[in-house]
Scaffold this motif. Sequence first.
Motif, short mmCIF file in Angstrom:
data_model
loop_
_atom_site.label_atom_id
_atom_site.label_comp_id
_atom_site.label_asym_id
_atom_site.label_seq_id
_atom_site.Cartn_x
_atom_site.Cartn_y
_atom_site.Cartn_z
N TRP A 205 -0.99 4.42 -117.53
CA TRP A 205 -0.68 3.59 -116.72
C TRP A 205 -1.84 2.31 -118.37
CZ3 TRP A 205 -1.90 -1.50 -115.01
CH2 TRP A 205 -1.10 -2.26 -115.84
N ILE A 263 19.72 0.76 -126.83
CA ILE A 263 18.69 1.52 -126.59
C ILE A 263 17.86 2.47 -128.00
CG2 ILE A 263 18.46 3.33 -125.09
CD1 ILE A 263 16.43 0.16 -124.81
N LEU A 382 11.53 4.37 -121.94
CA LEU A 382 11.95 3.74 -122.30
C LEU A 382 13.56 3.73 -122.54
CD1 LEU A 382 8.98 2.51 -125.09
CD2 LEU A 382 9.88 0.76 -123.24
N ALA A 385 14.70 3.98 -119.22
CA ALA A 385 14.49 2.71 -118.47
C ALA A 385 15.24 1.19 -119.09
CB ALA A 385 12.94 1.66 -118.10
N GLY A 386 15.79 1.62 -120.30
CA GLY A 386 16.59 0.54 -120.69
C GLY A 386 18.30 1.13 -121.03
N SER A 390 20.56 -1.79 -118.00
CA SER A 390 21.51 -2.86 -118.40
C SER A 390 22.75 -2.88 -118.28
CB SER A 390 21.51 -2.82 -120.10
OG SER A 390 19.91 -3.82 -120.49
N VAL A 393 24.30 -3.86 -115.07
CA VAL A 393 23.78 -5.60 -115.30
C VAL A 393 25.86 -6.25 -115.37
CG1 VAL A 393 23.30 -7.34 -115.77
CG2 VAL A 393 21.62 -5.37 -114.87
N PHE A 517 13.47 -8.09 -112.10
CA PHE A 517 12.65 -7.62 -112.78
C PHE A 517 11.14 -7.00 -112.17
CE2 PHE A 517 14.75 -10.16 -115.80
CZ PHE A 517 15.85 -8.74 -116.50
N CYS A 524 8.61 -5.25 -115.25
CA CYS A 524 9.31 -4.81 -116.68
C CYS A 524 8.78 -5.29 -117.33
CB CYS A 524 10.67 -4.70 -116.55
SG CYS A 524 11.99 -4.59 -117.61
N GLY A 526 10.78 -5.28 -120.58
CA GLY A 526 11.96 -5.11 -121.46
C GLY A 526 13.12 -6.12 -121.03
N ALA A 530 16.22 -7.53 -122.57
CA ALA A 530 16.81 -6.74 -121.44
C ALA A 530 18.18 -7.85 -121.59
CB ALA A 530 16.92 -6.58 -120.38
#
Length: 616
Positions: A205, A263, A382, A385-386, A390, A393, A517, A524, A526, A530
């Motif tokens: 990481w 994305i 990515l 996650a992205g 979104s 939301v 986030f 996060c 992004g 986002a």
Amino acid sequence: MEAHLSLLHFPPLLTRSHGKKVFNNTRLKLTSTARINGYGCFPISCSSLNGRGPETSEDDGVKGVERLLEEKRRAEMSARIASGEFTVDESGFLPLLKRGLLNLGVSSEFLEFLWKGEGKIPIAKGSVDSVRRQAFFIPLYELFLTYGGVFRLVFGPKSFLIVSDPSVAKHILKDNSKAYSKGILAEILEFVMGKGLIPAGFEVWRVRRRAIVPALHQKYVAAMINLFGEATNRLCKKLDVAASDGEDAEMESLFSRLTLDVIGKAVFNYDFDSLTNDTGIVEAVYTVLREAEDRSVSPIPTWNIPIWKDISPRQRKVNVSLKLINDTLDELIAVCKRLIEQEELQFHEEYMNDQDPSILHFLLASGDDVSSKQLRDDLMTLLIAGHETSAAVLTWTFYLLAKEPRVMSKLQDEVDSVLGDRLPTIEDMKKLKYATRVINESLRLYPQPPVLIRRSLEDDVLGKYPIKRGEDIFISVWNLHHSPNHWVDADTFNPERWPLDGPNPNETNQNFSYLPFGGGPRKCIGDMFATFETVVALVMLVRRFNFQMALGAPPVDMTTGATIHTTEGLHMTVTRRTKPPIIPKLDMEMLQVESDAPVTSSPAAAAAPIGISQGD
Ligand code: HEM
């Protein structure tokens, strides 16, 4: 038993009910008009006012019913907690002594004083019913009100610590973050994300985060605003057709496609074009996402059984999909490498190729020395996650707006005055203050994901409670965001709770009571991407259309996947907004009238000699 086991085996972050349609059906779900009768949960607000007028008594009535139902649900839950359904039978010497002293008439205050500092975490026992009937984080909320900010939830032989206390969340996520891993989450996501940023252990990481974060520099995010606008324009065209044909739109699946298109381009410059097509790769992505979610509710990890994973048609389909995605990614990486060999750009901090501003391009141009497997893991992470975050939301924001015409009206006023018919730019992001607050508040009420998962790597102390290494911990962002200890009218959608000229709310200025986030080193990467993505989509859509809950649509209930989904989609009736007539000025330049100009349905506007291009 299944729901019971789902929590034993997998994190609720990924728990969801079966039968969810969105990912099973990759076709666009523009449902046929269902305006026959008015049953269902939602108010259909006065259409002639387009959601702008004062709330009708019908609205009040339906809201009242919703409130009553909610109160009834809570009362039932409280009664079940009070009945001892969740309470572990305390045995052993100390509890026995305590009960004995109580029976002898010793006051409970004195006993509390004696037992203070005992440091025992309150225990609640899991119940199959509690998780089967509703999204798992709902019963966790009632348990939090009963047992407090840290309690243990016991399911058979397995137990989880549920954290809903901001200072303890801060300790785990930030102050002592090195002592925690992603635990069960990493185990489930391994097949699709490998050692990507979300599941990665500390060493991997640290290296990958340092490589990837610089790719999301300011110039990149500014370039993305155009991309968000173009993708939303495509969605607007779809909705235009739905509005003309009088068809309702299933917005959750449309938002899922919008954010997939965004994305794909943003991360590896690939145009899924899922709003228009159902290509094999789009289906492959959904197959893999669905598998990740289904693994979370499966009592037996059949995918690990050597023979089964080769003969099960379903597992074979997953493997074929993974292979298709990996091959596509390999090809994109190869194309990108060739592009970089040909280009003459020097790499620098805000490096960006205008033809291909993707994160992949940045990483390769930076000379990132990484195996192709790790690069694929990063890209997949990515993408996932992205994508759903979104989409979720946007889904819940539109749901909230449909229930709150006052907020919608204020939002549309802001959009009209800041944007008019232009595509949003990065400069507009600062001016769209109310729109940003709407997203902030939607993220408070519907945090994506509703729970963060960790496992302790060493013994630690959470608040006043010592814990051992190897504890599985769920930080309930849902509880933090709905806690009556931190929020006035916690369940009310009220963007005004965040002052327009105040700072953007985040975990730091809200002291870990608000974690949209996450927080700490694994926050996060992004967040700005986002926020802008959802603001752009929101303002462009409400600028052109009014949205109301479709008559006769199924009630909107919650279920959990990687994020909070609806159980049966978000069916909305979409109508074009009428725009005020344009009074031509003598010195005004004549602009070309576009045949599919988006906001032109008023007779006055249609008759006017000038239309304004939205820049499609
Ligand atoms: C509204 C949309 C989004 C929400 C609500 C959201 C939320 C979150 C949250 C809560 C975390 C922390 C997870 C944890 O601590 O366990 C996280 C991590 C992450 N997010 Fe997002 N996210 C969103 C969009 C994005 C986008 C667009 C991207 C990529 C462009 C992205 C990439 C990531 C990555 C890579 C991580 C892991 C970071 C690390 O472990 O170092 N997210 N996100």
